[in-house]
Write a protein that holds these residues in place. Structure first.
Motif, PDB file in Angstrom:
ATOM      1  N   VAL A   1      -0.427   5.686   5.168  1.00  0.00           N
ATOM      2  CA  VAL A   1       0.842   5.057   4.805  1.00  0.00           C
ATOM      3  C   VAL A   1       1.307   4.138   5.928  1.00  0.00           C
ATOM      4  CG1 VAL A   1       3.272   5.500   4.257  1.00  0.00           C
ATOM      5  CG2 VAL A   1       1.490   6.926   3.252  1.00  0.00           C
TER       6      VAL A   1
ATOM      7  N   GLU B   1       8.725   7.453   4.775  1.00  0.00           N
ATOM      8  CA  GLU B   1       7.269   7.430   4.863  1.00  0.00           C
ATOM      9  C   GLU B   1       6.660   8.584   4.083  1.00  0.00           C
ATOM     10  OE1 GLU B   1       5.451   6.343   8.469  1.00  0.00           O
ATOM     11  OE2 GLU B   1       3.767   7.691   8.202  1.00  0.00           O
TER      12      GLU B   1
ATOM     13  N   THR C   1       2.157   0.219   5.701  1.00  0.00           N
ATOM     14  CA  THR C   1       3.481  -0.252   6.104  1.00  0.00           C
ATOM     15  C   THR C   1       3.360  -1.403   7.103  1.00  0.00           C
ATOM     16  OG1 THR C   1       4.433   1.931   5.742  1.00  0.00           O
ATOM     17  CG2 THR C   1       5.665   0.433   7.165  1.00  0.00           C
TER      18      THR C   1
ATOM     19  N   ALA D   1      -1.436   3.249  -0.517  1.00  0.00           N
ATOM     20  CA  ALA D   1      -2.230   3.918   0.521  1.00  0.00           C
ATOM     21  C   ALA D   1      -3.313   4.790  -0.116  1.00  0.00           C
ATOM     22  CB  ALA D   1      -1.322   4.755   1.422  1.00  0.00           C
TER      23      ALA D   1
ATOM     24  N   ARG E   1       4.416   2.344  -1.889  1.00  0.00           N
ATOM     25  CA  ARG E   1       3.661   2.298  -0.630  1.00  0.00           C
ATOM     26  C   ARG E   1       2.660   3.446  -0.576  1.00  0.00           C
ATOM     27  NH1 ARG E   1       7.439   2.573   4.083  1.00  0.00           N
ATOM     28  NH2 ARG E   1       7.844   4.517   3.023  1.00  0.00           N
ATOM     29  N   ASN E   2       3.084   4.655  -0.932  1.00  0.00           N
ATOM     30  CA  ASN E   2       2.166   5.793  -0.912  1.00  0.00           C
ATOM     31  C   ASN E   2       1.061   5.636  -1.943  1.00  0.00           C
ATOM     32  OD1 ASN E   2       3.759   6.824   1.063  1.00  0.00           O
ATOM     33  ND2 ASN E   2       4.446   8.620  -0.068  1.00  0.00           N
TER      34      ASN E   2
END
Length: 172
Positions: free
Chosen positions: A34, A169, A38, A27, A23-24
């Motif tokens: 992030v 996160e 998400t 981003a 995810r990071n």
């Protein structure tokens, strides 16, 4: 003017997710926060379950290794054919003083052509060797990847123990 998350962004998000990018990482690559990634991933039905992402990443690595192996085989075949050409009869074609086309068969190519064929074969062999070295080092990379995953899990657990509500996160 504010940037909006459009269909092209959604497709890029899907592709990066399918490629096993975190995810990071998504981003960073897409230039979004992030939280934005998400939210849009949830709307697209994508999950950042680490096991799923890890499985997708592992499958991609297997596919890439297979592709490298096929290319390595092709490069070795090319080198073999090129060496064979450097050692076989060579037809030299030109014009006579009257303008007629003449051909002469030589036992092997002239020096310049032999040099060019040798360089081409050497280049193909060097490239095949580099591909072999990439795969030979994959075990060490796998060990490092496992160590980093364990470290990431430990950091996430520590952050949760400290009371951070969304440690994931910042930790993945």
């Amino acid at each position: 003017m504010a940037r909006t998350f459009d269909a092209e962004d959604a497709e890029t998000l899907r592709q990066l997710h399918a490629d096993g990018v975190s995810r990071n990482g998504i981003a960073r690559q897409m230039g979004w926060s992030v939280g934005t990634i998400t939210n849009h991933a949830q709307h697209l039905g994508l999950s950042f379950d680490r096991e799923g992402v890890r499985a997708a990443s592992d499958a991609r690595q297997v596919d890439l290794k297979d592709r490298r192996q096929r290319i390595q085989d092709q490069l070795l075949d090319l080198a073999e054919r090129t060496i064979g050409r450097a050692q076989s009869a060579y037809t030299l074609t030109g014009f006579s003083h009257t303008g007629e086309i003449v051909a002469e068969v030589l036992r092997e190519p002239p020096a310049k052509e032999t040099k060019d064929l040798t360089l081409a074969a050497s280049s193909a062999l060097t490239s095949a060797l580099k591909l072999a070295q990439v795969d030979a080092g994959s075990e060490g990379r796998d060990n490092a990847r496992g160590l980093l995953a364990t470290l990431g899990d430990a950091m996430t657990a520590a952050a949760r123990d400290l009371g951070v509500s969304d440690a994931d996160e910042y930790g993945s």
